[in-house]
Write a protein that holds these residues in place. Structure first.
Motif, PDB file in Angstrom:
ATOM      1  N   THR A  73      23.989   5.502 -12.871  1.00 51.40           N
ATOM      2  CA  THR A  73      23.419   5.324 -11.354  1.00 51.40           C
ATOM      3  C   THR A  73      22.120   4.746 -11.365  1.00 51.40           C
ATOM      4  OG1 THR A  73      22.590   7.440 -11.601  1.00 51.40           O
ATOM      5  CG2 THR A  73      24.672   7.244 -10.425  1.00 51.40           C
ATOM      6  N   ILE A  74      21.035   4.838 -12.464  1.00 47.99           N
ATOM      7  CA  ILE A  74      19.990   4.163 -12.620  1.00 47.99           C
ATOM      8  C   ILE A  74      20.151   2.743 -12.948  1.00 47.99           C
ATOM      9  CG2 ILE A  74      17.675   4.035 -13.705  1.00 47.99           C
ATOM     10  CD1 ILE A  74      18.009   6.514 -11.920  1.00 47.99           C
ATOM     11  N   GLY A  77      21.441   0.851  -9.965  1.00 50.05           N
ATOM     12  CA  GLY A  77      20.126   0.648  -9.192  1.00 50.05           C
ATOM     13  C   GLY A  77      19.342  -0.497  -9.509  1.00 50.05           C
ATOM     14  N   PHE A  81      18.601  -3.753  -7.239  1.00 52.85           N
ATOM     15  CA  PHE A  81      17.232  -4.229  -7.101  1.00 52.85           C
ATOM     16  C   PHE A  81      17.055  -5.782  -7.346  1.00 52.85           C
ATOM     17  CE2 PHE A  81      13.116  -5.141  -8.486  1.00 52.85           C
ATOM     18  CZ  PHE A  81      12.235  -4.638  -7.435  1.00 52.85           C
ATOM     19  N   SER A 197      25.386   8.625  -2.446  1.00 49.40           N
ATOM     20  CA  SER A 197      25.355   8.092  -3.816  1.00 49.40           C
ATOM     21  C   SER A 197      25.148   6.521  -3.599  1.00 49.40           C
ATOM     22  CB  SER A 197      26.454   8.500  -4.635  1.00 49.40           C
ATOM     23  OG  SER A 197      26.349   7.875  -5.991  1.00 49.40           O
ATOM     24  N   GLN A 200      21.919   5.527  -2.206  1.00 45.19           N
ATOM     25  CA  GLN A 200      20.783   5.519  -3.275  1.00 45.19           C
ATOM     26  C   GLN A 200      20.995   4.580  -4.160  1.00 45.19           C
ATOM     27  OE1 GLN A 200      21.290   9.858  -4.701  1.00 45.19           O
ATOM     28  NE2 GLN A 200      20.072  10.547  -2.840  1.00 45.19           N
ATOM     29  N   THR A 201      22.166   4.101  -4.687  1.00 44.23           N
ATOM     30  CA  THR A 201      22.183   3.414  -5.826  1.00 44.23           C
ATOM     31  C   THR A 201      22.355   1.785  -5.476  1.00 44.23           C
ATOM     32  OG1 THR A 201      24.663   3.955  -6.100  1.00 44.23           O
ATOM     33  CG2 THR A 201      23.137   5.099  -7.243  1.00 44.23           C
ATOM     34  N   PRO A 205      18.118   0.378  -3.512  1.00 43.63           N
ATOM     35  CA  PRO A 205      17.454  -0.737  -4.198  1.00 43.63           C
ATOM     36  C   PRO A 205      17.465  -2.275  -3.560  1.00 43.63           C
ATOM     37  CG  PRO A 205      19.158   0.896  -5.284  1.00 43.63           C
ATOM     38  CD  PRO A 205      19.094   1.040  -3.959  1.00 43.63           C
TER      39      PRO A 205
END
Length: 342
Positions: A73-74, A77, A81, A197, A200-201, A205
């Motif tokens: 997930t990071i 992201g 971004f 989710s 957020q991801t 971003p």
């Protein structure tokens, strides 16, 4: 974007790994065209993805250990971004200038691909988790490589940019809603969990990237050439973790999944082009929407499948990542040798 006489002159092509934002002047290329670095990243993307798959297959232990430290997930992201950083306010202004085509692109994206995936899964009798994974690929927004591939194919890049942006912004709502509608009886995850989710991801971003671009435009211009490569490498890492967790399944069901992905991608591009022709769009617009419909954000599909379903369900997303881009690149090469004709 200059669209006089129906001919698109590309200005930006957001996304990853083929992001294209306003760039320093380069006398060797047309204004706004993707730079050599970005074109090279487009060409190298499938290779990096395949290498990521090879590493995940033959060295699963260190890859899974890396995943424990840096969740997928990071990584996703970071990719989103990078996409947000390439977006500018004129990209969103185009929506108001061409509203009906933008709506058509979104309807095709979320109306064709999810149900096409479901039909293919039924015909090929895919196991439940693979069926869910393929449907999830159909439910995610447009692929992030479509913009530069559209440029290379002499398509309408402005339309591609707009369609990618809109489908991405709609993803937190449309992706979980469609997945639960089509495959909900096979899922344990709820709408709000997946909505949160994706918010957020994906959405946050992207918004953060847009804000950074507005506040630090000179810094962003300086690092723009590195963004396609950073995104490509991160996507390769995501898919390495998917392959590492699905090694046994790949050995037993890999060819079946490849066949499903082949039909999903090929029919998606064909239907995107065909519907565009039926409603009277120009040849450059048809080419843009063929790629926009046929290319999915496979990194998002793989990440969501790993997070909410299983590593097995992430396999269709992993296979889509390299096959869809290879197929689209071949079609773009063919189209690049012919002038769009109505």
């Amino acid at each position: 974007m200059n669209t006089e006489n129906g001919a698109a002159t590309p200005t930006t092509a957001p996304g990853s790994p083929t992001s294209a934002s306003p760039r320093p002047t380069d006398p060797q290329k047309a204004p706004g065209a993707p730079s050599r670095v970005e074109n090279l990243a487009t060409t190298a993307f499938p290779v990096l993805v395949i290498l990521g798959g090879i590493v995940g297959f033959f060295a699963p232990a260190p890859v899974l250990a890396f995943k424990e430290v840096v969740p997928t997930t990071i990584l996703l992201g970071i990719v989103m971004f990078c996409m947000g950083v390439t977006l500018t306010l004129p990209d969103f202004a185009r929506i108001a200038k061409r509203p009906w085509i933008t709506v058509l692109a979104a309807l095709m994206q979320y109306g064709i691909m999810p149900f096409l995936a479901w039909v293919i899964a039924l015909v090929l009798q895919l196991p439940t988790e693979l069926m869910i994974g393929l449907v999830l690929v159909g439910c995610v927004p447009g692929g992030t490589a479509s913009n530069v591939i559209t440029y290379l194919a002499k398509g309408d890049v402005a339309l591609s940019v707009t369609a990618t942006s809109v489908s991405t912004l709609l993803a937190p709502l449309m992706t979980p809603m469609l997945l639960l509608w089509i495959a909900g009886s096979e899922l344990e995850v709820g709408f709000m969990a997946m909505f949160t989710s994706i918010l957020q991801t994906v959405l946050l971003p992207v918004v953060a990237g847009v804000v950074v671009r507005m506040l630090l435009s000179r810094v962003v211009d300086a690092i723009t050439p590195a963004l396609p490569w950073a995104s490509a490498l991160v996507i390769a890492l995501i898919l390495a973790t998917v392959v590492a967790g699905s090694k046994e399944t790949i050995l037993s069901a890999g060819l079946l999944v490849l066949l499903a992905v082949f039909f999903h991608n090929a029919l998606g591009m064909a239907l995107g082009w065909g519907v565009s022709k039926l409603v009277g769009l120009s040849a450059p617009e048809r080419r843009a929407l063929a790629f926009e419909v046929g290319l999915q954000n496979s990194g998002l599909a793989a990440t969501l499948a790993t997070t909410f379903i299983s590593p097995l369900a992430a396999l269709p997303g992993a296979v889509t990542a390299f096959w869809a881009n290879i197929a689209a690149s071949l079609l773009a090469t063919f189209w690049s040798k012919t002038e769009p004709k109505d």
